[in-house]
Scaffold this motif. Structure first.
Motif, PDB file in Angstrom:
ATOM      1  N   SER A 260       4.066   4.119  -6.971  1.00 11.70           N
ATOM      2  CA  SER A 260       4.429   2.768  -7.398  1.00 11.70           C
ATOM      3  C   SER A 260       5.926   2.660  -7.675  1.00 11.70           C
ATOM      4  O   SER A 260       6.672   3.629  -7.549  1.00 11.70           O
TER       5      SER A 260
ATOM      6  N   GLN B 114       2.348   0.332 -11.409  1.00 13.68           N
ATOM      7  CA  GLN B 114       1.069   0.859 -11.878  1.00 13.68           C
ATOM      8  C   GLN B 114       1.221   1.374 -13.303  1.00 13.68           C
ATOM      9  O   GLN B 114       2.277   1.850 -13.668  1.00 13.68           O
TER      10      GLN B 114
ATOM     11  N   SER C 141       0.775   3.925  -3.067  1.00  7.94           N
ATOM     12  CA  SER C 141       0.263   5.254  -2.736  1.00  7.94           C
ATOM     13  C   SER C 141       1.306   6.346  -2.918  1.00  7.94           C
ATOM     14  O   SER C 141       0.980   7.532  -2.817  1.00  7.94           O
ATOM     15  N   HIS C 142       2.559   5.968  -3.182  1.00  3.75           N
ATOM     16  CA  HIS C 142       3.615   6.958  -3.382  1.00  3.75           C
ATOM     17  C   HIS C 142       4.163   6.919  -4.819  1.00  3.75           C
ATOM     18  O   HIS C 142       5.316   7.253  -5.063  1.00  3.75           O
TER      19      HIS C 142
ATOM     20  N   ALA D 146       0.833  -1.211   0.000  1.00  5.08           N
ATOM     21  CA  ALA D 146       0.000   0.000   0.000  1.00  5.08           C
ATOM     22  C   ALA D 146       0.864   1.257   0.000  1.00  5.08           C
ATOM     23  O   ALA D 146       0.542   2.239  -0.688  1.00  5.08           O
ATOM     24  N   TRP D 147       1.969   1.221   0.751  1.00  8.19           N
ATOM     25  CA  TRP D 147       2.846   2.401   0.773  1.00  8.19           C
ATOM     26  C   TRP D 147       3.446   2.634  -0.610  1.00  8.19           C
ATOM     27  O   TRP D 147       3.483   3.764  -1.106  1.00  8.19           O
TER      28      TRP D 147
END
Length: 272
Positions: free
Chosen positions: A199, A272, A196-197, A192-193
């Motif tokens: 990829s 991503q 959310s930053h 998730a980190w």
């Protein structure tokens, strides 16, 4: 229980030109230690994990448990005098001397950087020697180390005291997956980190090499990473910008040991 070996060999993979002076190697011995000593090791491990956000360094506690250290009590004095300072210094020097190994060097944990272990794991994976070199106990301790140094926000830093970075997070996340760790809360938070930053596409240059070598899709990406950094003409003089197909195939064959199902999962999870 893990046992510290100093200035000793330990198998065909260890060679030395100075009789292993200055070399400290941890070796797992299932029969080493008393039940009480093993219980103490488990207690120290649990306490370190519980307090890992307050005390990031291991303080070499497991090593110190195997060394006969003199007991040190703080000087009980409200007034600081020359004598109390000298007494404290003598006690500190005595303890420091007790930590010196029999061959003259001081063994200790090198735990500062969080990208050295991943590079080793990537190299073993690429060469297909991961299961040959690392025992089950080695894998367990490597995973424990990485989990213990995961930050509260789910990422990993470039070094143990640092904030989470894309470099540290991607390398350590992939390392855990290459070591066959299945989805758990820590991996979910780490993924998730990363996503959310920005990829893994946001990873710095060095991280791109490690990621491409361990999670590459084809040889052309490998060769392009060399070309981007300007190393191909230095180290591989036969590789030119227009040699694409052959250079990609050659580098891929040399560097990649592909496990397709895992690589596909990793590509889907943190890009991503």
């Amino acid at each position: 229980m893990w046992r510290l070996k100093v200035s000793e060999g330990g198998g065909p993979g260890l060679r030395s030109v100075n009789n292993f002076l200055g070399r400290a190697v941890w070796e797992f011995d299932p029969d080493h230690g008393t039940p009480e000593e093993r219980a103490e090791v488990d207690r120290v491990r649990r306490e370190f994990t519980d307090r890992r956000f307050d005390k990031r360094e291991s303080q070499d506690l497991l090593m110190r448990m195997q060394v006969d250290l003199p007991a040190i009590k703080p000087v009980d004095s409200a007034e600081v005098t020359e004598e109390t300072i000298l007494t404290s210094l003598r006690r500190a020097l005595s303890q420091h001397s007790s930590l010196q190994a029999h061959d003259g060097h001081w063994a200790g944990d090198f735990s500062g950087l969080m990208f050295i272990m991943p590079i080793l794991i990537f190299a073993l994976h690429v060469t297909g020697t991961l299961d040959t070199v690392l025992s089950t106990e080695h894998r367990r301790e490597i995973c424990r180390y990485i989990y213990n140094h995961q930050n509260e926000d789910g990422g990993w830093g470039t070094q143990v005291l640092g904030p989470s970075t894309m470099f540290g997070s991607c390398l350590n996340y992939v390392t855990l997956r290459l070591l066959d760790e299945v989805d758990n809360n820590a991996l979910t938070k780490g993924r998730a980190w990363i996503l959310s930053h920005g990829s893994a596409a946001a990873i710095p240059q060095w991280g791109r090499y490690g990621s491409r070598w361990s999670v590459c899709m084809n040889g052309l990406e490998i060769i392009q990473s060399f070309l981007n950094y300007g190393l191909s003409h230095t180290f591989f003089q036969f590789i030119q910008d227009d040699s694409g197909a052959f250079a990609g195939w050659f580098t891929c064959q040399c560097l990649i040991f592909m496990v397709r199902s895992l690589l596909a999962q990793l590509h889907q999870q943190y890009w991503q």
